[in-house]
Design a protein around this motif. Sequence first.
Motif, PDB file in Angstrom:
ATOM      1  N   PRO A 125       0.816  -1.235   0.000  1.00  0.00           N
ATOM      2  CA  PRO A 125       0.000   0.000   0.000  1.00  0.00           C
ATOM      3  C   PRO A 125       0.840   1.271   0.000  1.00  0.00           C
ATOM      4  O   PRO A 125       0.482   2.255  -0.657  1.00  0.00           O
ATOM      5  CB  PRO A 125      -0.816  -0.124   1.291  1.00  0.00           C
ATOM      6  N   ALA A 129       1.156   4.285  -3.008  1.00  0.00           N
ATOM      7  CA  ALA A 129       0.991   5.719  -2.739  1.00  0.00           C
ATOM      8  C   ALA A 129       2.230   6.510  -3.151  1.00  0.00           C
ATOM      9  O   ALA A 129       2.128   7.668  -3.558  1.00  0.00           O
ATOM     10  CB  ALA A 129       0.686   5.942  -1.261  1.00  0.00           C
ATOM     11  N   GLU A 145      -5.870   5.246  -6.200  1.00  0.00           N
ATOM     12  CA  GLU A 145      -7.148   4.578  -5.964  1.00  0.00           C
ATOM     13  C   GLU A 145      -7.342   3.413  -6.919  1.00  0.00           C
ATOM     14  O   GLU A 145      -7.833   2.345  -6.535  1.00  0.00           O
ATOM     15  CB  GLU A 145      -8.295   5.582  -6.108  1.00  0.00           C
ATOM     16  N   SER A 150      -3.985   4.239  -0.999  1.00  0.00           N
ATOM     17  CA  SER A 150      -4.647   5.321  -0.273  1.00  0.00           C
ATOM     18  C   SER A 150      -4.521   6.631  -1.043  1.00  0.00           C
ATOM     19  O   SER A 150      -3.399   7.104  -1.304  1.00  0.00           O
ATOM     20  CB  SER A 150      -4.017   5.479   1.121  1.00  0.00           C
ATOM     21  N   LEU A 153      -2.930   9.375   1.260  1.00  0.00           N
ATOM     22  CA  LEU A 153      -1.491   9.222   1.416  1.00  0.00           C
ATOM     23  C   LEU A 153      -0.757   9.629   0.140  1.00  0.00           C
ATOM     24  O   LEU A 153       0.305  10.255   0.197  1.00  0.00           O
ATOM     25  CB  LEU A 153      -1.157   7.775   1.775  1.00  0.00           C
TER      26      LEU A 153
END
Length: 241
Positions: A125, A129, A145, A150, A153
């Motif tokens: 993740p 970002a 997305e 995130s 972020l």
Amino acid sequence: MPSALEAGTRHPLFGLLLTLGAYRLALWWQRRSGWCIAQPVLTGTLLVVAALYATGLEYDHYRQTSGPLWLLLGPATVALAVPLYLNLGRIRRRLWPLLITIGVGATANVLLVVLLASRLGAETPLLIALAPKSVTSPIAISLAEGLGGSAALAAVFVMLTGVAGALLAPLLLRMARVESPAARGVALGLNAHAVGTSQALQESREAGGFAALAMSLTGAITALLLPLGGPWLLGRLSGAG
């Protein structure tokens, strides 16, 4: 009965007014102090964070009440095409070197940060970002997305990249004795997106035009290549880890 402070923070335009006020105050402080580190985007962001912390408001509420500003991100970015148009003649004469430089640079921006962060132990993740950090917020948020990361972020990393680039790039370019407005503009737009382009415009119209070109092409290349190669690269890195 809610207090005046609580009623004010719950107003539908609270986020909008807070952001505009913080940025205006940050501009005033930069002009008053003359410090290069008093970059308005950085100072304004810190003021907004401090206000949210002091009032106990959640980010979701701030995002909702600052909606009009998010809608203007796209048009504001497109408006940076004006200096690009004013320098079309110079750009045409250097088109192929520019395309090669920006293409290699945009690809390296993604690969280097993802590989380095992966080596330092970052999870998937966080890598998602980080990957679009050098493009403008609307593109970075959509890419993050779409890849399952995130958006908030990603927006933070974009802001930090822009501010760091606007602060450090002029110093590094001077140390490297890069004096060409075109080269300086490409470096700022390629690495620091809209904030870098704004910095380039303060140097000269030519630098701003080349920065706008670099920013636009970097965003387009990243938006095309990251959804195609991102899952494969992240899969390889996860497998290697």
